[in-house]
Write a protein that holds these residues in place. Structure first.
Motif, short mmCIF file in Angstrom:
data_model
loop_
_atom_site.label_atom_id
_atom_site.label_comp_id
_atom_site.label_asym_id
_atom_site.label_seq_id
_atom_site.Cartn_x
_atom_site.Cartn_y
_atom_site.Cartn_z
N TRP A 75 0.96 -1.14 -0.05
CA TRP A 75 0.12 -0.06 -0.04
C TRP A 75 0.83 1.30 0.04
O TRP A 75 0.48 2.35 -0.67
CB TRP A 75 -0.98 0.04 1.19
N ALA A 76 1.98 1.19 0.67
CA ALA A 76 2.93 2.49 0.68
C ALA A 76 3.54 2.64 -0.85
O ALA A 76 3.63 3.63 -1.17
CB ALA A 76 4.06 2.14 1.84
N SER A 77 3.73 1.42 -1.28
CA SER A 77 4.17 1.62 -2.84
C SER A 77 3.06 2.04 -3.89
O SER A 77 3.41 2.97 -4.65
CB SER A 77 4.55 0.40 -3.39
N VAL A 78 1.67 1.75 -3.47
CA VAL A 78 0.65 2.23 -4.36
C VAL A 78 0.38 3.78 -3.99
O VAL A 78 0.46 4.41 -5.04
CB VAL A 78 -0.70 1.53 -3.90
N ARG A 79 0.84 4.12 -2.81
CA ARG A 79 0.62 5.59 -2.53
C ARG A 79 1.58 6.41 -2.99
O ARG A 79 1.43 7.44 -3.71
CB ARG A 79 0.41 5.70 -0.84
N PHE A 80 2.99 5.84 -3.00
CA PHE A 80 3.91 6.66 -3.35
C PHE A 80 3.84 6.84 -5.09
O PHE A 80 4.08 7.87 -5.61
CB PHE A 80 5.14 5.96 -3.30
N THR A 81 3.66 5.61 -5.84
CA THR A 81 3.41 5.78 -7.22
C THR A 81 2.26 6.74 -7.69
O THR A 81 2.34 7.57 -8.64
CB THR A 81 2.80 4.29 -7.53
N LEU A 82 1.03 6.69 -6.95
CA LEU A 82 -0.05 7.46 -7.22
C LEU A 82 0.42 9.09 -7.11
O LEU A 82 0.20 9.91 -7.83
CB LEU A 82 -1.31 7.24 -6.72
N VAL A 83 0.98 9.41 -5.95
CA VAL A 83 1.50 10.84 -5.64
C VAL A 83 2.51 11.30 -6.68
O VAL A 83 2.54 12.26 -7.16
CB VAL A 83 2.18 10.65 -4.25
N PHE A 84 3.48 10.14 -7.24
CA PHE A 84 4.28 10.33 -8.18
C PHE A 84 3.73 10.98 -9.41
O PHE A 84 4.08 11.70 -10.04
CB PHE A 84 5.52 9.27 -8.27
N VAL A 85 2.62 10.00 -9.90
CA VAL A 85 2.09 10.30 -11.14
C VAL A 85 1.49 11.75 -10.93
O VAL A 85 1.45 12.59 -11.92
CB VAL A 85 0.89 9.37 -11.44
N LEU A 86 0.61 12.02 -9.78
CA LEU A 86 -0.25 13.22 -9.59
C LEU A 86 0.86 14.35 -9.85
O LEU A 86 0.66 15.58 -9.99
CB LEU A 86 -0.80 13.21 -8.23
N VAL A 87 2.14 14.37 -9.08
CA VAL A 87 2.99 15.35 -9.18
C VAL A 87 3.92 15.62 -10.42
O VAL A 87 3.80 16.88 -10.91
CB VAL A 87 3.97 15.43 -7.97
N SER A 88 4.20 14.44 -10.99
CA SER A 88 5.18 14.77 -11.97
C SER A 88 4.44 15.01 -13.29
O SER A 88 4.87 15.88 -14.01
CB SER A 88 6.13 13.55 -12.05
N VAL A 89 3.21 14.02 -13.65
CA VAL A 89 2.73 14.36 -14.84
C VAL A 89 1.98 15.88 -15.29
O VAL A 89 2.67 16.09 -16.04
CB VAL A 89 1.72 13.25 -15.22
N PRO A 90 1.52 16.31 -14.42
CA PRO A 90 1.12 17.81 -14.65
C PRO A 90 2.17 18.76 -14.77
O PRO A 90 2.35 19.44 -15.75
CB PRO A 90 0.17 18.07 -13.44
N LEU A 91 3.21 18.32 -13.92
CA LEU A 91 4.43 19.47 -14.06
C LEU A 91 4.96 19.27 -15.39
O LEU A 91 5.40 20.21 -16.18
CB LEU A 91 5.38 18.87 -12.86
N GLN A 92 5.24 17.99 -16.07
CA GLN A 92 5.94 17.84 -17.07
C GLN A 92 5.00 18.05 -18.20
O GLN A 92 5.64 18.57 -19.04
CB GLN A 92 6.30 16.35 -17.39
N VAL A 93 3.88 17.97 -18.23
CA VAL A 93 3.04 18.58 -19.69
C VAL A 93 2.92 20.01 -19.50
O VAL A 93 2.97 20.59 -20.57
CB VAL A 93 1.58 17.95 -19.23
N VAL A 94 2.78 20.63 -18.40
CA VAL A 94 2.62 22.14 -18.25
C VAL A 94 3.90 22.67 -18.68
O VAL A 94 3.91 23.38 -19.62
CB VAL A 94 2.39 22.67 -16.96
N LEU A 95 5.10 22.43 -18.14
CA LEU A 95 6.35 22.59 -18.80
C LEU A 95 6.44 22.33 -20.18
O LEU A 95 6.98 23.07 -20.83
CB LEU A 95 7.51 21.94 -17.65
N GLY A 96 6.43 21.36 -20.51
CA GLY A 96 6.37 20.87 -21.86
C GLY A 96 5.46 21.66 -22.88
O GLY A 96 6.08 22.21 -24.02
N LEU A 97 4.33 21.92 -22.50
CA LEU A 97 3.38 22.97 -23.37
C LEU A 97 4.02 24.23 -23.35
O LEU A 97 4.22 24.90 -24.61
CB LEU A 97 2.03 22.98 -22.49
N LEU A 98 4.72 24.80 -22.35
CA LEU A 98 5.43 26.14 -22.36
C LEU A 98 6.66 26.06 -23.26
O LEU A 98 6.71 26.91 -24.07
CB LEU A 98 5.90 26.50 -21.03
#
Lengths: 418, 302
Positions: B75-98
C-alpha cells in the motif's frame, strides 16, 4: 506463459553472443572488476593447458544483485549453460533449495574453513558449493589519530568506539568541518544488513527460534538505537542512510574524513595505494561488539557451484577441483589480493609475504557469522533493509521498525507455507 | 465506441474485398495477439499461482492478491506511485507545453534550439539518474556546493534523507528527462493548427490569452490527451530513475510499485511479482480509458 517468454528472452539476452554456435567447452559465469576478470581469464587459460578443457568466461556485472538475477533467469529456464558459476554466500541457500546445484560428491573439505562450509555449502547433507574467496566485515581505523588520543589499540566495543570518536571529533573538526567519527554501510541495500549484524553482535541479528525469525529482541533494539544515534549526534554523517555503500564508505575514509570505517577486506589494498592520503596510517581489526565477547564479523564471499542442468558435469567438476586447488588459489590470491577460500593458504610463507594481514583475517573468518541460509533470504533481507533504513532516517522508532519487520517476515513465511 | 463505425464500414464492402481486408489485418492481429494479449494473459495466469523457484508450482487462486492487500509495504508503494504520477505528470505536461509554445514561434536558431531541447530525452534514464546522484551527493554534490557558494557557512543538505526530499529529487530528475518528450508531442500538435485561425483572431482583436484558450487549447486537446496518456503510463511504471537514485529509500519511502514487484521477480517469486504487474496493468488501463473518454476519441470516429 508470459513469464516463460520473459524468462527465455532475458536468458537469451543474458547469454547473448555466445548462445548461437555450438559450444566448444564449459561456460563459467563470473563477475567483477576488469582486473578480476583478467585474472580469471589467465586461470582459465591455464586450466585449458592442464586439462585440455576449453572454458568460456561469461562476464557478469560486479554487483551481486544483478548477477543473481541473471543466473536465476538462466536456471529457471533450465538452460544447460552456464555450467559453473560463482555465488554470493547470501543466495546459495536459494539456489540449493531450488534444486539448481549439482552435488559435488566426495571432496576433501579439511583444507577449507569447515564451519563456513558446514553452514553455507551443505544442503540436505550434500556438498553443493565450495568457497573460492572469503570476506568478513572489518573495522578500519586511523592508527595515527588514535595514537594522538593516547590509544594504542582499536576499540573492542561500540562504547569504546564512541568514546574514541567523541574525544577526537572537536579537535579534528576545527581543522576539517567535514570530519566524522565512523562511516559504515547504511543505505537501503544488503550492505545495511551486514553492518546491522555486527552492531547487534552474537545475541542479535536474525534470531531463529521455534521456526520463526525474530528481530524485535533486546540486542537488536540496542543496536538500531545506537545506529540511529550515531547519525543523530553527527558521529556518523547523515549520508550514511542515503548513499553509503561499500565504495562510498571507502572513498569517504580514504579522503581522510573519518576516524573509523566498516568495510570488507578489499578496501585495504586501495587505502594503502601510494597516492592515498591515509596510506600507512591505518589498521584493521575485527568489528567491535556490544561487549568484547559478543563481537561478530558478517561473513561474505563467493562460492563456486555446478548447474544441475549442465550437460558437461564431469568437466565442470574438474574445473571446480582446479579452481579450489591450492595452486590455483594461491595464484588468484597473489594476483588480486584476495582472501582465499582455503585455510591452508593463510600460513603460506609466499602469500604471507605479500599479505601480512592474512593471519589476522583468518581469525576473523573463523568466527564470521553467516546470514540465514534460507531460500527466501533475499525477501527477508529486503523487508529488514526497508525497516532498518526507515529507523535510521528517523521515520519510525527502532522498536516499531523491528516489530513491523518481524511481522512482515512472519507474513512472508506464512505465504510460503514455512 | 469506435468499433461500431469500423464494423459498419466493413459491412459496406463487397465480400471479396472484405476477405482481402481481413487478410491484410491478420499480421497486425497476430502481432498484437502474440506480443500483447498472450503476455498479459500469461501474467494474469501466473499471478494465480504460487510460482517460487524453491517450491512446487501450484494454483492458489487469489491468494497472491490477498497477501498483497495485507502487506503495508504494498500500500505504501501504491500511495507513492500515485503521488508520483499526480505530481510529475502535470508538471511535465505544463512545462512541456510552455516549451512547445516557445519553440512554435518563428525566431532565429529555432531548429537548433528544438534539437537541443531533446537532448535530455536522448540520455538513458540510468545515466541521467547517475548524474543526478552526483548533483544530490551529500559530500561532494553540485547542489550542496552551490548552496555553500551562495550561502557560506550553511551546512550541507542531505537531499535524499527525507520522504519529501527524496520524492522531490526523483520528480526533478524524472521531469528533466521526460519534459522534452511532452514538448515534442505538443509541438507536433501546435504546428498542425492552421495559422489563418490566429490571423482571423488578430483581426477580431483577440488578446494572447483569448487566442490561447479559444484556439490553441481546444485544437490541441487530442494531442494533449495523448501526451497525458503516454506520460501517465510511463510515470506509473517509473523504475530506472528511482532504482539508481534512491534504491527505494529512505526506508522504502520511494518504493514505486515497479520497484516493489521487481524485488520479488529478482528473488525468484514470479507468481507474487506477476500479481503486482497485473495490478499495475489495471491501474494503467483504468486511467487510459478515463483519459480516452475525456479526450472524446469515441465521438471523433463518428
Amino acid at each position: 506463459m508470459k513469464k516463460l517468454l520473459f524468462t527465455l528472452l532475458l536468458a537469451a539476452l543474458f547469454l547473448a553472443g555466445c548462445d548461437r554456435q555450438e559450444r566448444a567447452g564449459l561456460v563459467f559465469s563470473v563477475g567483477g572488476a576488469p582486473a578480476e576478470l583478467a585474472a580469471w581469464q589467465d586461470l582459465v587459460d591455464e586450466f585449458r593447458q592442464v586439462s585440455g578443457i576449453e572454458v568460456e568466461l561469461l562476464r557478469q556485472p560486479a554487483e551481486t544483485g544483478q548477477q543473481r538475477q541473471g543466473l536465476i533467469l538462466a536456471l529457471k529456464a533450465e538452460l544447460p549453460t552456464p555450467d559453473v558459476f560463482l555465488m554470493d554466500v547470501g543466495w546459495i541457500g536459494l539456489f540449493a533449495a531450488s534444486g539448481w546445484l549439482e552435488p559435488l560428491g566426495d571432496f576433501d573439505r579439511s583444507p577449507f574453513f569447515e564451519e563456513v562450509v558446514e553452514r553455507v555449502d551443505v544442503h540436505e547433507g550434500e556438498l553443493i558449493a565450495l568457497p573460492v574467496y572469503m570476506d568478513g566485515g572489518l573495522l578500519y581505523y586511523r592508527r595515527d589519530l588514535l595514537a594522538l588520543a593516547g590509544r594504542d589499540a582499536p576499540p573492542e566495543t561500540w562504547k569504546e568506539l564512541l568514546e574514541d570518536a567523541v574525544s577526537l571529533l572537536p579537535a579534528m573538526r576545527a581543522e576539517n568541518p567535514n570530519f566524522y567519527g565512523f562511516v559504515w554501510q547504511g543505505a537501503q541495500y544488503e550492505g545495511l544488513i551486514t553492518s546491522f549484524l555486527e552492531f547487534a553482535g552474537s545475541e542479535g541479528g536474525f534470531v531463529l527460534r521455534d521456526g520463526r525469525i525474530l528481530l524485535d529482541v533486546p540486542a537488536n533494539r540496542a543496536a538500531l538505537r545506537l545506529m540511529r544515534d550515531l547519525i543523530r549526534n553527527r558521529v556518523s554523517p547523515p549520508s550514511v542512510y542515503t548513499e553509503m555503500r561499500e565504495e562510498e564508505v571507502r572513498l569517504f575514509f580514504q579522503r581522510g574524513d573519518a576516524l573509523f570505517a566498516r568495510n570488507w577486506p578489499y578496501a585495504w589494498r586501495l587505502h594503502q595505494q601510494p597516492d592515498s592520503p591515509i596510506a600507512r596510517r591505518i589498521g584493521i581489526a575485527a568489528p567491535p561488539g556490544p561487549t568484547a565477547e559478543e563481537r561478530v564479523s558478517t561473513l561474505g564471499g563467493w562460492h563456486i557451484g555446478v548447474s544441475r542442468f549442465s550437460q558437461r558435469k564431469e568437466e565442470a567438476m574438474e574445473f571446480v577441483r582446479f579452481v579450489t586447488s591450492r595452486e590455483a588459489q594461491r595464484r588468484m590470491v597473489l594476483a588480486l589480493g584476495w582472501n582465499p577460500g582455503r585455510r591452508d593458504l593463510y600460513d603460506d610463507p609466499r602469500v604471507l609475504e605479500e599479505m601480512p594481514n592474512l593471519a589476522e583475517l583468518k581469525e576473523v573468518f573463523e568466527k564470521a557469522r553467516a546470514r540465514p541460509a534460507i531460500p527466501y533470504y533475499p525477501q527477508v533481507s529486503e523487508i529488514a533493509q526497508r525497516h532498518l533504513n526507515a529507523a535510521l532516517a528517523g521515520r519510525v522508532t527502532p522498536e516499531m521498525a523491528l516489530q513491523q519487520a518481524e511481522e512482515e517476515i512472519a507474513a512472508l513465511m506464512a505465504r510460503y507455507g514455512m | 465506441m469506435s468499433t461500431e463505425s469500423n464494423n459498419s464500414a466493413a459491412d459496406r464492402l463487397p465480400p471479396r474485398e472484405r476477405r482481402e481486408a481481413l487478410a491484410f489485418l491478420l499480421p497486425v492481429a497476430l502481432f498484437l495477439g502474440g506480443l500483447v494479449l498472450v503476455p498479459v494473459l500469461g501474467t494474469l495466469l501466473d499471478s494465480l499461482h504460487r510460482d517460487v523457484t524453491f517450491l512446487p508450482r501450484s494454483f492458489i487462486g487469489l491468494e497472491n492478491y490477498r497477501a498483497l492487500s495485507a502487506d503495508p509495504a504494498f500500500w505504501a508503494s501504491v500511495r507513492f506511485t500515485l503521488v508520483f504520477v499526480l505530481v510529475s505528470v502535470p508538471l511535465q505536461v505544463v512545462l512541456g507545453l510552455l516549451i512547445a509554445l516557445v519553440l512554435n514561434e518563428g525566431f532565429a536558431g529555432r531548429a537548433l534550439l528544438r534539437a537541443c531541447v531533446l537532448i535530455p530525452w536522448a540520455v538513458p534514464a540510468a545515466v541521467s539518474g547517475r548524474v543526478f546522484e552526483l548533483i544530490y551527493n551529500y559530500s561532494y554534490g553540485a547542489a550542496n556546493w552551490l548552496i555553500q557558494l551562495v550561502h557560506p557557512g550553511a551546512g550541507p543538505v542531505n537531499w535524499l534523507g527525507t520522504e519529501l526530499g527524496a520524492l522531490a529529487a526523483v520528480v526533478v530528475a524524472d521531469t528533466y528527462k521526460t519534459t522534452p518528450f511532452a514538448a515534442l508531442l505538443l509541438l507536433a500538435g501546435l504546428s498542425a493548427i492552421p495559422e489563418d485561425l490566429y490571423g482571423q483572431a488578430r483581426i477580431d482583436r483577440a488578446t494572447f490569452l483569448q487566442r490561447f484558450f479559444r484556439i490553441t487549447l481546444p485544437l490541441l486537446k487530442p494531442v494533449l490527451v495523448v501526451t497525458l496518456i503516454f506520460r501517465t503510463i510511463d510515470a506509473l511504471r517509473v523504475f530506472d530513475v528511482i532504482f539508481v537514485l534512491t534504491g527505494g529509500g529512505p526506508g522504502g519511502a520511494t518504493s514505486a510499485l515497479s520497484i516493489y514487484g521487481f524485488r520479488y521477480y529478482a528473488a525468484g517469486d514470479f507468481g507474487y511479482a506477476s500479481a503486482v504487474s497485473v495490478i499495475l496493468f489495471f491501474i494503467s488501463l483504468t486511467l487510459v480509458v478515463g483519459y480516452a473518454s475525456l479526450g472524446g476519441f469515441g465521438r471523433e470516429a463518428r
